[in-house]
Scaffold this motif. Structure first.
Motif, PDB file in Angstrom:
ATOM      1  N   LEU A 233       1.187  -1.628   9.691  1.00 59.29           N
ATOM      2  CA  LEU A 233       0.703  -2.370   8.531  1.00 59.29           C
ATOM      3  C   LEU A 233       1.901  -2.987   7.817  1.00 59.29           C
ATOM      4  CD1 LEU A 233      -1.789  -0.339   8.998  1.00 59.29           C
ATOM      5  CD2 LEU A 233      -2.262  -0.750   6.590  1.00 59.29           C
ATOM      6  N   HIS A 234       1.817  -4.275   7.509  1.00 62.13           N
ATOM      7  CA  HIS A 234       2.927  -4.977   6.866  1.00 62.13           C
ATOM      8  C   HIS A 234       2.437  -5.700   5.610  1.00 62.13           C
ATOM      9  CE1 HIS A 234       5.450  -4.346  10.391  1.00 62.13           C
ATOM     10  NE2 HIS A 234       4.478  -4.816  11.140  1.00 62.13           N
ATOM     11  N   HIS A 235       3.312  -5.753   4.632  1.00 59.96           N
ATOM     12  CA  HIS A 235       3.096  -6.595   3.449  1.00 59.96           C
ATOM     13  C   HIS A 235       4.223  -7.620   3.412  1.00 59.96           C
ATOM     14  CE1 HIS A 235       2.587  -8.109  -0.515  1.00 59.96           C
ATOM     15  NE2 HIS A 235       3.619  -7.451  -1.028  1.00 59.96           N
TER      16      HIS A 235
ATOM     17  N   LEU B  97       0.839  -1.199   0.000  1.00 62.33           N
ATOM     18  CA  LEU B  97       0.000   0.000   0.000  1.00 62.33           C
ATOM     19  C   LEU B  97       0.874   1.249   0.000  1.00 62.33           C
ATOM     20  CD1 LEU B  97      -2.668  -1.036   2.684  1.00 62.33           C
ATOM     21  CD2 LEU B  97      -2.683  -1.475   0.222  1.00 62.33           C
ATOM     22  N   SER B  98       0.648   2.113  -0.981  1.00 65.43           N
ATOM     23  CA  SER B  98       1.459   3.332  -1.071  1.00 65.43           C
ATOM     24  C   SER B  98       1.122   4.323   0.036  1.00 65.43           C
ATOM     25  CB  SER B  98       1.255   3.998  -2.441  1.00 65.43           C
ATOM     26  OG  SER B  98      -0.103   4.375  -2.610  1.00 65.43           O
ATOM     27  N   ASP B  99      -0.105   4.245   0.571  1.00 65.18           N
ATOM     28  CA  ASP B  99      -0.507   5.162   1.644  1.00 65.18           C
ATOM     29  C   ASP B  99      -0.484   4.473   3.015  1.00 65.18           C
ATOM     30  OD1 ASP B  99      -2.660   3.545   1.122  1.00 65.18           O
ATOM     31  OD2 ASP B  99      -3.869   5.135   0.248  1.00 65.18           O
ATOM     32  N   ARG B 100       0.406   3.507   3.151  1.00 60.29           N
ATOM     33  CA  ARG B 100       0.516   2.769   4.414  1.00 60.29           C
ATOM     34  C   ARG B 100       0.782   3.694   5.592  1.00 60.29           C
ATOM     35  NH1 ARG B 100       5.743  -0.819   5.483  1.00 60.29           N
ATOM     36  NH2 ARG B 100       6.464   1.274   6.004  1.00 60.29           N
ATOM     37  N   ASP B 101       1.682   4.669   5.424  1.00 61.06           N
ATOM     38  CA  ASP B 101       2.032   5.552   6.536  1.00 61.06           C
ATOM     39  C   ASP B 101       0.809   6.328   7.037  1.00 61.06           C
ATOM     40  OD1 ASP B 101       4.615   4.686   6.311  1.00 61.06           O
ATOM     41  OD2 ASP B 101       5.342   6.464   5.240  1.00 61.06           O
ATOM     42  N   GLU B 102      -0.015   6.812   6.102  1.00 64.43           N
ATOM     43  CA  GLU B 102      -1.203   7.584   6.490  1.00 64.43           C
ATOM     44  C   GLU B 102      -2.198   6.694   7.228  1.00 64.43           C
ATOM     45  OE1 GLU B 102       0.164   7.797   3.359  1.00 64.43           O
ATOM     46  OE2 GLU B 102       1.115   9.701   3.923  1.00 64.43           O
TER      47      GLU B 102
END
Length: 605
Positions: free
Chosen positions: A343-345, A323-328
């Motif tokens: 959140l982890h992938h 997810l590109s918006d993981r930090d948000e």
């Protein structure tokens, strides 16, 4: 529109695309509105959709006639606003998710000397509260079964009573209220109960023994109750007994697609074991879904699942896609729960195996969906009304009154070809005529869209006037939602309802539809309308009986029918009469009658 594109701010925010009729096509969020919105277009030799877009998004951009943007302070704020707007407004080209449920949890407050298990859907205050779940299915069956097998305190009031009750006599409670068990011994019972939550096979084994015992004793009713609990617990979506060496709490989210639909699978791991799972289908996938849309599905799924009132959240959430918006997302969740959420992938190791398990189950669910015979009625309704997708969730509205009194409204919900009775709603209405009653009810429903999202279709018991009313209310709120009115055919100015030959008329955005009484599409609408009518009438009768009881009691107390009518004409409802003070009542009645009324309502319940 070209001017709008040239003047876009280089700031985070939300963008909205509209067609030439000002219907909302799409809502998206951006770190930079200027860069994101421009990426949908090419500007030479003339303004047109960018060539790299997927066919579905290319088609959407071709329809854009107007763009609106909302600047936010941060990308996190944009993400939240995007989610809220999609949920409420149902943009045509956003992938809509139909899972706004809150799942129950079992919990126990270990600060209590003789604690007991209970159900909750919200956070319970306390430093030593322990949660188990969530349980999309079977939570009540688990709880009842544990109380069947383990002699915990059965009722909250038992300890306060300080006297052994019937549960002790039938050996379902150890009577801590009379000091017949110590806290140390009672804690062993709590451990046993918690063991059953973690080991449902052991729970089912004990229940089966108890069921056989009751059957042998000819206690068939009790045996049947346990049988039903066993079936409910078996339906809990335990996808695997897979566990990992560490006693970790993990929530796992996976998304998968086939040619026609998608599915979101959630797995819940507690203390190293998967305890439950749930899934949501995404219908009407006609073209290949791009990475950006997959990310949007994860965003919405995660934000909708983890509300501020979610009782328990694992500190680690695994996703099958990056997810590109993981930090948000991490920032939003961490702020909501007051603890750091990651959140982890995962790409390797035990956690990757959990992701693979989720994807495996997603693939199996899609296979089962394909092989399951599907009714074609929703497909036929979609075609009849020229809808963009099948109306899997429908809300139906009707109101009822008797000469302007006991005015009520009703909403029934049809979801996935069955009645969703938990979502039915009654409305006490103040308006005096049918038009304004429907307006009042629908307005209140629209105001609740932020909490409970709109369905796929509204069906109104009434003709074109009420259908247009509903359509205008939705349009003013910016919501994309088709509306159908169902009206009885009138012969000689009377509604024709002869069984088996009723030619009800359907009113749609494209005009009247007159189908034959034998047409299953018309019968489908009639079935929806009739259920709403039944529900409205049943509530109306209850309200009328309540008011008739009040009127008769008033008459006993010296307030006759004429005075009751004057009161209702002035105040509108009995609730308003009940709230009125002495001075206001004196505007309608004598001081003696006003005092009588005050005394009456003081004693009346």
């Amino acid at each position: 529109m070209l001017t709008t594109l040239k003047n876009l701010p280089d700031k985070p925010g939300v963008y909205q695309y509209f067609d030439k009729d000002r219907k909302l096509l799409y809502v998206g969020k951006a770190k930079s509105l200027k860069k994101r919105v421009k990426s949908y277009f090419r500007f030479t030799p003339e303004l047109a959709p960018a060539q790299k877009l997927s066919p579905r998004i290319y088609n959407m951009v071709s329809q854009i006639a107007h763009i609106e943007t909302i600047v936010t302070n941060s990308e996190s704020d944009a993400l939240l606003l995007e989610n809220s707007l999609i949920k409420q407004l149902r943009p045509k080209y956003n992938i809509l998710l139909r899972d706004d449920k809150t799942y129950p949890y079992l919990y126990i407050d270990l600060s209590e000397p003789f604690a007991r298990l209970e159900l909750t859907r919200k956070v319970v205050k306390g430093n030593k509260v322990k949660y188990f779940g969530p349980f999309p299915n079977g939570s009540k069956a688990i709880l009842s079964s544990i109380y069947e097998l383990v002699p915990l305190v059965q009722k909250k009031s038992c300890i306060k009573g300080k006297k052994a009750c019937l549960f002790h006599q039938i050996k379902r409670c150890m009577a801590p209220c009379e000091g017949k068990i110590s806290q140390k011994e009672y804690s062993k019972l709590i451990d046993e109960a918690i063991g059953y939550i973690h080991n449902k096979k052991a729970l089912l084994t004990e229940l089966e023994k108890r069921m056989e015992k009751y059957a042998e004793q000819l206690r068939f009713e009790e045996a049947a109750q346990i049988r039903d609990r066993i079936e409910a617990i078996k339906k809990i979506e335990e996808v695997s007994t897979t566990d990992i060496a560490k006693l970790e709490d993990l929530d796992i989210f996976t998304v998968a697609f086939d040619e026609t639909r998608g599915v979101v699978v959630r797995l819940f791991m507690r203390e190293g074991k998967i305890v439950s799972s749930s899934h949501t289908y995404i219908e009407e996938i006609e073209e290949q879904i791009g990475e950006e849309e997959i990310e949007a599905i994860y965003r919405r799924t995660i934000l909708e699942f983890y509300t501020a009132e979610t009782p328990f959240t694992a500190r680690s959430i695994l996703t099958a896609h990056s997810l590109s918006d993981r930090d948000e997302l991490e920032s939003i969740l961490s702020e909501r729960f007051g603890k750091r959420i990651h959140l982890h992938h995962p790409k390797r190791g035990e956690k990757k195996r959990l992701i693979d398990l989720g994807l495996q189950n997603a693939t199996e669910l899609l296979r089962q969906k394909r092989s399951k015979p599907q009714s074609d009625i929703l497909e036929r309704i979609k075609s009849l009304l020229n809808l963009t997708s099948k109306p899997t969730r429908v809300e139906v509205y009707d109101n009822s009154h008797l000469m302007g009194t006991a005015t009520v409204g009703a909403m029934v919900v049809y979801d996935n070809e069955k009645w969703d009775k938990a979502s039915y709603r009654h409305y006490n209405l103040n308006a005096k005529d049918e038009y304004h009653q429907m307006q009042e009810m629908l307005t209140r429903r629209i105001e609740s869209f932020s909490e409970t999202p709109p369905p796929d279709l509204w069906v109104i018991d009434g003709g074109e006037t009420l259908r247009v009313l509903a359509e205008n209310l939705l349009k003013n709120a910016g919501v994309n939602l088709p509306v159908v009115g169902v009206a009885k055919e009138k012969i000689d100015a009377k509604a024709h309802r002869a069984k088996g030959s009723a030619k009800d008329i359907l009113y749609t955005e494209d005009g009247e539809l007159r189908l034959q009484p034998t047409d299953t599409r018309l019968q489908w609408f009639q079935r929806l309308r009739d259920e709403a009518h039944r529900f409205a009438i049943s509530f109306h009768k209850k309200q009328r009986l309540k008011k008739e009881k009040t009127i008769s009691l008033l008459e006993v107390n010296g307030i006759g029918p004429a005075k009751v009518k004057r009161l209702l004409d002035f105040f509108g409802t009995f609730e308003e009469i009940k709230k009125a003070n002495f001075e206001t009542l004196c505007k309608v009645l004598s001081t003696k009658d006003a005092k009588t009324l005050i005394d009456f309502f003081k004693n009346f319940t």
